[in-house]
Scaffold this motif. Structure first.
Motif, PDB file in Angstrom:
ATOM      1  N   PRO A  35       0.785  -1.424  -0.145  1.00 36.94           N
ATOM      2  CA  PRO A  35      -0.022   0.016   0.026  1.00 36.94           C
ATOM      3  C   PRO A  35       0.800   1.234  -0.024  1.00 36.94           C
ATOM      4  O   PRO A  35       0.229   2.383  -0.418  1.00 36.94           O
ATOM      5  CB  PRO A  35      -0.781   0.018   1.300  1.00 36.94           C
ATOM      6  N   THR A  36       2.071   1.210   0.380  1.00 35.31           N
ATOM      7  CA  THR A  36       2.833   2.618   0.325  1.00 35.31           C
ATOM      8  C   THR A  36       4.131   2.378  -0.389  1.00 35.31           C
ATOM      9  O   THR A  36       5.210   1.999   0.221  1.00 35.31           O
ATOM     10  CB  THR A  36       3.072   3.064   1.920  1.00 35.31           C
ATOM     11  N   ILE A  37       3.848   2.689  -1.584  1.00 34.79           N
ATOM     12  CA  ILE A  37       5.027   2.605  -2.581  1.00 34.79           C
ATOM     13  C   ILE A  37       5.092   3.706  -3.288  1.00 34.79           C
ATOM     14  O   ILE A  37       3.904   4.382  -3.742  1.00 34.79           O
ATOM     15  CB  ILE A  37       5.065   1.242  -3.255  1.00 34.79           C
ATOM     16  N   GLU A  38       6.365   4.242  -3.612  1.00 35.29           N
ATOM     17  CA  GLU A  38       6.629   5.324  -4.749  1.00 35.29           C
ATOM     18  C   GLU A  38       7.644   4.902  -5.760  1.00 35.29           C
ATOM     19  O   GLU A  38       8.190   3.799  -5.341  1.00 35.29           O
ATOM     20  CB  GLU A  38       7.121   6.429  -4.123  1.00 35.29           C
ATOM     21  N   HIS A  39       7.042   5.210  -6.967  1.00 33.54           N
ATOM     22  CA  HIS A  39       8.043   4.899  -8.196  1.00 33.54           C
ATOM     23  C   HIS A  39       8.674   6.347  -8.716  1.00 33.54           C
ATOM     24  O   HIS A  39       7.941   6.833  -9.350  1.00 33.54           O
ATOM     25  CB  HIS A  39       7.348   4.243  -9.189  1.00 33.54           C
ATOM     26  N   VAL A  40      10.160   6.391  -8.542  1.00 33.69           N
ATOM     27  CA  VAL A  40      10.752   7.578  -9.020  1.00 33.69           C
ATOM     28  C   VAL A  40      11.627   7.265  -9.890  1.00 33.69           C
ATOM     29  O   VAL A  40      12.500   6.319 -10.212  1.00 33.69           O
ATOM     30  CB  VAL A  40      11.724   8.302  -7.996  1.00 33.69           C
ATOM     31  N   ILE A  41      11.296   7.748 -11.225  1.00 29.59           N
ATOM     32  CA  ILE A  41      11.761   7.647 -12.515  1.00 29.59           C
ATOM     33  C   ILE A  41      12.731   8.734 -12.609  1.00 29.59           C
ATOM     34  O   ILE A  41      12.215   9.853 -12.994  1.00 29.59           O
ATOM     35  CB  ILE A  41      10.903   7.218 -13.601  1.00 29.59           C
ATOM     36  N   VAL A  42      14.087   8.172 -13.135  1.00 32.89           N
ATOM     37  CA  VAL A  42      15.150   9.502 -13.309  1.00 32.89           C
ATOM     38  C   VAL A  42      15.474   9.395 -14.650  1.00 32.89           C
ATOM     39  O   VAL A  42      16.192   8.543 -15.116  1.00 32.89           O
ATOM     40  CB  VAL A  42      16.099   9.439 -12.217  1.00 32.89           C
ATOM     41  N   ASP A  43      15.242  10.336 -15.494  1.00 29.71           N
ATOM     42  CA  ASP A  43      15.701  10.262 -16.657  1.00 29.71           C
ATOM     43  C   ASP A  43      16.979  11.072 -16.944  1.00 29.71           C
ATOM     44  O   ASP A  43      17.170  12.199 -16.719  1.00 29.71           O
ATOM     45  CB  ASP A  43      14.547  11.029 -17.598  1.00 29.71           C
ATOM     46  N   ASN A  44      17.693  10.276 -17.831  1.00 26.92           N
ATOM     47  CA  ASN A  44      19.077  10.665 -18.077  1.00 26.92           C
ATOM     48  C   ASN A  44      19.306  11.313 -19.434  1.00 26.92           C
ATOM     49  O   ASN A  44      19.949  10.990 -20.258  1.00 26.92           O
ATOM     50  CB  ASN A  44      20.140   9.661 -17.888  1.00 26.92           C
ATOM     51  N   ALA A  45      18.350  12.479 -19.588  1.00 24.35           N
ATOM     52  CA  ALA A  45      18.385  13.063 -20.878  1.00 24.35           C
ATOM     53  C   ALA A  45      18.008  12.329 -22.049  1.00 24.35           C
ATOM     54  O   ALA A  45      18.733  12.445 -23.252  1.00 24.35           O
ATOM     55  CB  ALA A  45      19.682  13.764 -21.015  1.00 24.35           C
ATOM     56  N   SER A  46      17.249  11.345 -21.958  1.00 24.00           N
ATOM     57  CA  SER A  46      16.751  10.625 -23.177  1.00 24.00           C
ATOM     58  C   SER A  46      16.260  11.549 -24.163  1.00 24.00           C
ATOM     59  O   SER A  46      15.795  12.470 -24.109  1.00 24.00           O
ATOM     60  CB  SER A  46      15.389   9.933 -22.753  1.00 24.00           C
ATOM     61  N   THR A  47      16.548  10.780 -25.495  1.00 26.07           N
ATOM     62  CA  THR A  47      16.281  11.495 -26.648  1.00 26.07           C
ATOM     63  C   THR A  47      14.942  10.815 -27.527  1.00 26.07           C
ATOM     64  O   THR A  47      14.683  11.160 -28.594  1.00 26.07           O
ATOM     65  CB  THR A  47      17.353  11.788 -27.859  1.00 26.07           C
ATOM     66  N   ASP A  48      14.457   9.682 -26.994  1.00 19.75           N
ATOM     67  CA  ASP A  48      13.138   8.961 -27.426  1.00 19.75           C
ATOM     68  C   ASP A  48      11.990   9.286 -26.829  1.00 19.75           C
ATOM     69  O   ASP A  48      12.094  10.480 -25.859  1.00 19.75           O
ATOM     70  CB  ASP A  48      13.603   7.500 -27.339  1.00 19.75           C
ATOM     71  N   ALA A  49      11.047   8.629 -26.599  1.00 19.04           N
ATOM     72  CA  ALA A  49       9.963   8.969 -26.197  1.00 19.04           C
ATOM     73  C   ALA A  49       9.782   8.621 -24.667  1.00 19.04           C
ATOM     74  O   ALA A  49       8.587   8.621 -24.150  1.00 19.04           O
ATOM     75  CB  ALA A  49       8.636   8.105 -26.743  1.00 19.04           C
ATOM     76  N   THR A  50      10.918   8.405 -23.912  1.00 19.44           N
ATOM     77  CA  THR A  50      10.736   7.816 -22.568  1.00 19.44           C
ATOM     78  C   THR A  50      10.077   8.769 -21.592  1.00 19.44           C
ATOM     79  O   THR A  50       9.011   8.570 -20.970  1.00 19.44           O
ATOM     80  CB  THR A  50      12.131   7.672 -21.957  1.00 19.44           C
ATOM     81  N   ARG A  51      10.306  10.264 -21.771  1.00 22.64           N
ATOM     82  CA  ARG A  51       9.505  11.067 -20.986  1.00 22.64           C
ATOM     83  C   ARG A  51       8.313  11.276 -21.092  1.00 22.64           C
ATOM     84  O   ARG A  51       7.254  11.424 -20.221  1.00 22.64           O
ATOM     85  CB  ARG A  51      10.410  12.451 -21.148  1.00 22.64           C
ATOM     86  N   ALA A  58       2.405   8.948 -14.965  1.00 19.55           N
ATOM     87  CA  ALA A  58       2.321   9.898 -13.702  1.00 19.55           C
ATOM     88  C   ALA A  58       1.290  10.760 -13.742  1.00 19.55           C
ATOM     89  O   ALA A  58       0.660  11.127 -12.503  1.00 19.55           O
ATOM     90  CB  ALA A  58       3.961  10.792 -13.807  1.00 19.55           C
ATOM     91  N   THR A  59       0.701  11.185 -14.790  1.00 20.50           N
ATOM     92  CA  THR A  59      -0.542  12.065 -14.741  1.00 20.50           C
ATOM     93  C   THR A  59      -1.688  11.285 -14.068  1.00 20.50           C
ATOM     94  O   THR A  59      -2.498  11.869 -13.343  1.00 20.50           O
ATOM     95  CB  THR A  59      -0.801  12.402 -16.268  1.00 20.50           C
ATOM     96  N   ASP A  60      -1.616   9.875 -14.190  1.00 20.23           N
ATOM     97  CA  ASP A  60      -2.638   8.953 -13.851  1.00 20.23           C
ATOM     98  C   ASP A  60      -2.541   8.495 -12.246  1.00 20.23           C
ATOM     99  O   ASP A  60      -3.459   7.901 -11.753  1.00 20.23           O
ATOM    100  CB  ASP A  60      -2.939   8.066 -14.739  1.00 20.23           C
ATOM    101  N   ASP A  61      -1.357   8.533 -11.815  1.00 24.96           N
ATOM    102  CA  ASP A  61      -0.831   7.721 -10.646  1.00 24.96           C
ATOM    103  C   ASP A  61      -0.124   8.628  -9.948  1.00 24.96           C
ATOM    104  O   ASP A  61       1.273   8.928 -10.281  1.00 24.96           O
ATOM    105  CB  ASP A  61      -0.309   6.441 -11.176  1.00 24.96           C
ATOM    106  N   PRO A  62      -0.560   9.077  -8.753  1.00 25.52           N
ATOM    107  CA  PRO A  62       0.493  10.101  -8.027  1.00 25.52           C
ATOM    108  C   PRO A  62       1.841   9.344  -7.327  1.00 25.52           C
ATOM    109  O   PRO A  62       2.586  10.034  -6.533  1.00 25.52           O
ATOM    110  CB  PRO A  62      -0.395  10.581  -6.785  1.00 25.52           C
ATOM    111  N   ARG A  63       1.763   8.074  -7.383  1.00 23.56           N
ATOM    112  CA  ARG A  63       2.803   7.325  -6.872  1.00 23.56           C
ATOM    113  C   ARG A  63       4.091   7.259  -7.649  1.00 23.56           C
ATOM    114  O   ARG A  63       5.205   7.290  -7.230  1.00 23.56           O
ATOM    115  CB  ARG A  63       2.588   5.731  -6.593  1.00 23.56           C
ATOM    116  N   ILE A  64       3.637   7.846  -8.839  1.00 21.60           N
ATOM    117  CA  ILE A  64       4.919   7.717  -9.975  1.00 21.60           C
ATOM    118  C   ILE A  64       5.460   9.501 -10.310  1.00 21.60           C
ATOM    119  O   ILE A  64       4.606   9.927 -10.474  1.00 21.60           O
ATOM    120  CB  ILE A  64       4.306   7.372 -11.408  1.00 21.60           C
ATOM    121  N   ARG A  65       6.832   9.273 -10.149  1.00 26.50           N
ATOM    122  CA  ARG A  65       7.352  10.823 -10.209  1.00 26.50           C
ATOM    123  C   ARG A  65       8.577  10.684 -11.225  1.00 26.50           C
ATOM    124  O   ARG A  65       9.272   9.976 -11.027  1.00 26.50           O
ATOM    125  CB  ARG A  65       7.561  11.157  -8.792  1.00 26.50           C
TER     126      ARG A  65
END
Length: 106
Positions: A35-51, A58-65
């Motif tokens: 029940p208490t989990i966060e997912h932090v995704i750290v983008d290293n200057a991707s040039t594809d559609a990752t972001r 992240a827009t739909d799930d506040p646990r994702i940042r």
């Protein structure tokens, strides 16, 4: 046991150009029953559609940042800086590469 009794778990995903795999990675974390989990995704200057992909989740799930960087650094440096973005309240940390997925529910 109330939800407030579960310590926060931070799942950290350092990523560079991971568009091919990142959705599966995110979905595998999101489906965990813990029940208490966060997912932090750290983008290293991707040039594809990752972001774009991460932003949609992240827009739909506040646990994702998403944490975005415009400078690309070597992989180990990105992993190290990724740890700095976990919530201070986190008791446990799991570094989950973008091309990996969690299996089942926790």
């Amino acid at each position: 046991m109330e939800v407030t009794e579960f310590p926060l778990i931070s799942v950290v995903t350092p990523v560079y150009n991971g568009a091919k795999y990142i959705a599966e990675c995110i979905e595998s974390v999101a489906k965990q029953s813990y029940p208490t989990i966060e997912h932090v995704i750290v983008d290293n200057a991707s040039t594809d559609a990752t972001r774009d992909i991460v932003t949609r989740y992240a827009t739909d799930d506040p646990r994702i940042r998403l944490v975005e960087f415009s400078d690309n650094v070597p992989v180990i440096e990105n992993w190290n800086r990724s740890i700095g973005f976990i919530d201070d309240a986190a008791r446990f940390v799991w570094v989950l590469p973008a091309d990996d997925a969690l299996v089942g529910e926790s």
